[in-house]
Design a protein around this motif. Structure first.
Motif, PDB file in Angstrom:
ATOM      1  N   SER A 125       4.216  -2.725  -2.431  1.00 41.90           N
ATOM      2  CA  SER A 125       3.569  -3.034  -1.159  1.00 41.90           C
ATOM      3  C   SER A 125       4.268  -4.199  -0.456  1.00 41.90           C
ATOM      4  O   SER A 125       4.428  -4.185   0.770  1.00 41.90           O
ATOM      5  CB  SER A 125       2.097  -3.382  -1.396  1.00 41.90           C
ATOM      6  N   GLY A 126       4.699  -5.198  -1.221  1.00 42.48           N
ATOM      7  CA  GLY A 126       5.399  -6.339  -0.629  1.00 42.48           C
ATOM      8  C   GLY A 126       6.681  -5.921   0.068  1.00 42.48           C
ATOM      9  O   GLY A 126       6.986  -6.387   1.181  1.00 42.48           O
ATOM     10  N   ILE A 127       7.426  -5.012  -0.554  1.00 44.68           N
ATOM     11  CA  ILE A 127       8.669  -4.528   0.047  1.00 44.68           C
ATOM     12  C   ILE A 127       8.378  -3.716   1.302  1.00 44.68           C
ATOM     13  O   ILE A 127       9.041  -3.862   2.331  1.00 44.68           O
ATOM     14  CB  ILE A 127       9.467  -3.676  -0.970  1.00 44.68           C
ATOM     15  N   ILE A 128       7.357  -2.859   1.228  1.00 44.72           N
ATOM     16  CA  ILE A 128       7.014  -2.016   2.371  1.00 44.72           C
ATOM     17  C   ILE A 128       6.540  -2.858   3.554  1.00 44.72           C
ATOM     18  O   ILE A 128       6.870  -2.567   4.710  1.00 44.72           O
ATOM     19  CB  ILE A 128       5.947  -0.977   1.973  1.00 44.72           C
ATOM     20  N   ILE A 129       5.776  -3.909   3.276  1.00 42.46           N
ATOM     21  CA  ILE A 129       5.318  -4.790   4.359  1.00 42.46           C
ATOM     22  C   ILE A 129       6.503  -5.446   5.053  1.00 42.46           C
ATOM     23  O   ILE A 129       6.568  -5.518   6.287  1.00 42.46           O
ATOM     24  CB  ILE A 129       4.352  -5.861   3.821  1.00 42.46           C
ATOM     25  N   SER A 130       7.482  -5.936   4.263  1.00 42.78           N
ATOM     26  CA  SER A 130       8.665  -6.554   4.869  1.00 42.78           C
ATOM     27  C   SER A 130       9.440  -5.535   5.696  1.00 42.78           C
ATOM     28  O   SER A 130       9.957  -5.853   6.774  1.00 42.78           O
ATOM     29  CB  SER A 130       9.559  -7.160   3.784  1.00 42.78           C
ATOM     30  N   ILE A 161       2.256   0.295   9.312  1.00 45.12           N
ATOM     31  CA  ILE A 161       2.670  -0.039   7.952  1.00 45.12           C
ATOM     32  C   ILE A 161       2.182  -1.424   7.554  1.00 45.12           C
ATOM     33  O   ILE A 161       1.612  -1.620   6.471  1.00 45.12           O
ATOM     34  CB  ILE A 161       4.210   0.037   7.831  1.00 45.12           C
ATOM     35  N   VAL A 162       2.385  -2.408   8.419  1.00 44.27           N
ATOM     36  CA  VAL A 162       2.039  -3.792   8.086  1.00 44.27           C
ATOM     37  C   VAL A 162       0.544  -3.951   7.847  1.00 44.27           C
ATOM     38  O   VAL A 162       0.111  -4.502   6.825  1.00 44.27           O
ATOM     39  CB  VAL A 162       2.509  -4.759   9.194  1.00 44.27           C
ATOM     40  N   ILE A 163      -0.258  -3.463   8.778  1.00 47.39           N
ATOM     41  CA  ILE A 163      -1.714  -3.606   8.652  1.00 47.39           C
ATOM     42  C   ILE A 163      -2.246  -2.802   7.472  1.00 47.39           C
ATOM     43  O   ILE A 163      -3.066  -3.287   6.684  1.00 47.39           O
ATOM     44  CB  ILE A 163      -2.416  -3.171   9.954  1.00 47.39           C
ATOM     45  N   GLY A 164      -1.761  -1.569   7.340  1.00 47.26           N
ATOM     46  CA  GLY A 164      -2.236  -0.704   6.262  1.00 47.26           C
ATOM     47  C   GLY A 164      -1.937  -1.255   4.880  1.00 47.26           C
ATOM     48  O   GLY A 164      -2.784  -1.226   3.983  1.00 47.26           O
ATOM     49  N   GLN A 165      -0.730  -1.784   4.699  1.00 47.56           N
ATOM     50  CA  GLN A 165      -0.348  -2.301   3.388  1.00 47.56           C
ATOM     51  C   GLN A 165      -0.987  -3.651   3.083  1.00 47.56           C
ATOM     52  O   GLN A 165      -1.302  -3.945   1.929  1.00 47.56           O
ATOM     53  CB  GLN A 165       1.179  -2.413   3.309  1.00 47.56           C
ATOM     54  N   SER A 166      -1.152  -4.483   4.104  1.00 49.13           N
ATOM     55  CA  SER A 166      -1.693  -5.824   3.882  1.00 49.13           C
ATOM     56  C   SER A 166      -3.114  -5.781   3.333  1.00 49.13           C
ATOM     57  O   SER A 166      -3.504  -6.617   2.522  1.00 49.13           O
ATOM     58  CB  SER A 166      -1.668  -6.624   5.198  1.00 49.13           C
ATOM     59  N   PHE A 167      -3.885  -4.788   3.766  1.00 50.83           N
ATOM     60  CA  PHE A 167      -5.281  -4.690   3.328  1.00 50.83           C
ATOM     61  C   PHE A 167      -5.382  -4.524   1.815  1.00 50.83           C
ATOM     62  O   PHE A 167      -6.292  -5.066   1.179  1.00 50.83           O
ATOM     63  CB  PHE A 167      -5.967  -3.515   4.026  1.00 50.83           C
ATOM     64  N   GLY A 168      -4.437  -3.779   1.235  1.00 50.85           N
ATOM     65  CA  GLY A 168      -4.514  -3.493  -0.191  1.00 50.85           C
ATOM     66  C   GLY A 168      -4.195  -4.669  -1.093  1.00 50.85           C
ATOM     67  O   GLY A 168      -4.582  -4.668  -2.271  1.00 50.85           O
ATOM     68  N   PHE A 169      -3.507  -5.677  -0.573  1.00 53.85           N
ATOM     69  CA  PHE A 169      -3.057  -6.792  -1.403  1.00 53.85           C
ATOM     70  C   PHE A 169      -4.199  -7.447  -2.178  1.00 53.85           C
ATOM     71  O   PHE A 169      -4.113  -7.653  -3.393  1.00 53.85           O
ATOM     72  CB  PHE A 169      -2.346  -7.846  -0.534  1.00 53.85           C
ATOM     73  N   VAL A 170      -5.274  -7.787  -1.474  1.00 55.48           N
ATOM     74  CA  VAL A 170      -6.404  -8.453  -2.113  1.00 55.48           C
ATOM     75  C   VAL A 170      -7.043  -7.548  -3.157  1.00 55.48           C
ATOM     76  O   VAL A 170      -7.383  -7.985  -4.266  1.00 55.48           O
ATOM     77  CB  VAL A 170      -7.458  -8.876  -1.063  1.00 55.48           C
TER      78      VAL A 170
END
Length: 207
Positions: free
Chosen positions: A169-174, A184-193
């Motif tokens: 997810s970190g790579i995809i966000i970058s 991509i940014v919003i969708g992936q960021s939500f999953g981090f927590v």
């Protein structure tokens, strides 16, 4: 096709992916351990079809690659949950054939596919490789999850699944930041927590 429709499909796909994480997280908190609910896999499959469509419209090979790699693992988990067999036979056939139909279309005009997806001026080759790497790592989590679950004859979301999720997810966000892609940014960021919280729940349940 308009950008509005394209982004609407992309955000709808991420909505399904966010919903699967949210429901799984809530159910895990209630159970005080990591669970693998059926709705997680239903949302995964629907979201995958939508995000594949978004990636095709955006001429983004890394998005398409990521969805194709995990598509049939979603189906396996639905089958392990006893839901796949409840779907009408015609619908199951259409779902199974969808990625194959996409491959046939790609193969029907390889030069066009290469020029559109692999030589896209909007996605330089190094960035495409970076994004594809993120998608592959992000998808490896489902391969790992499938192998782990297959050996135990039930659908499970193990600790390694969440660890791999964080890295991919970190790579995809970058990648999404470089591409200025809010989907991509919003969708992936939500999953981090949720990924981190599931790792904590997993550790607590083992203790």
């Amino acid at each position: 096709m308009s950008d509005t429709l394209m982004f609407a499909i992309g955000f709808l796909a991420q909505g399904f992916f966010s919903a699967r994480i949210l429901v799984q997280w809530i159910m895990s908190e209630r159970s005080h351990q990591v669970v693998s609910p059926s709705v997680y896999w239903v949302c995964s499959l629907v979201g995958s079809v939508l995000l594949f469509t978004y990636g095709w419209m955006r001429d983004d090979f890394s998005i398409i690659l990521g969805q194709i790699l995990s598509y049939y693992i979603y189906i396996w988990n639905l089958n392990a949950k006893g839901l796949w067999g409840r779907l009408p036979l015609v619908l199951r056939g259409l779902i199974i054939l969808l990625p194959l139909a996409a491959f046939i279309r790609m193969a029907s005009d390889l030069p066009l596919f290469v020029n559109t997806f692999l030589r896209n001026d909007k996605v330089p080759l190094p960035l495409l490789i970076w994004g594809s790497l993120g998608q592959v790592i992000f998808t490896v989590r489902f391969i790992y999850q499938w192998y782990y679950s297959y050996r135990r004859h039930q659908s499970i979301l193990p600790l390694g699944f969440w660890l791999i999720s964080l890295i991919g997810s970190g790579i995809i966000i970058s990648y999404g930041i470089f591409r200025l892609d809010p989907v991509i940014v919003i969708g992936q960021s939500f999953g981090f927590v949720a990924y981190i919280r599931n790792m904590i729940l997993y550790k607590q349940s083992k203790q």
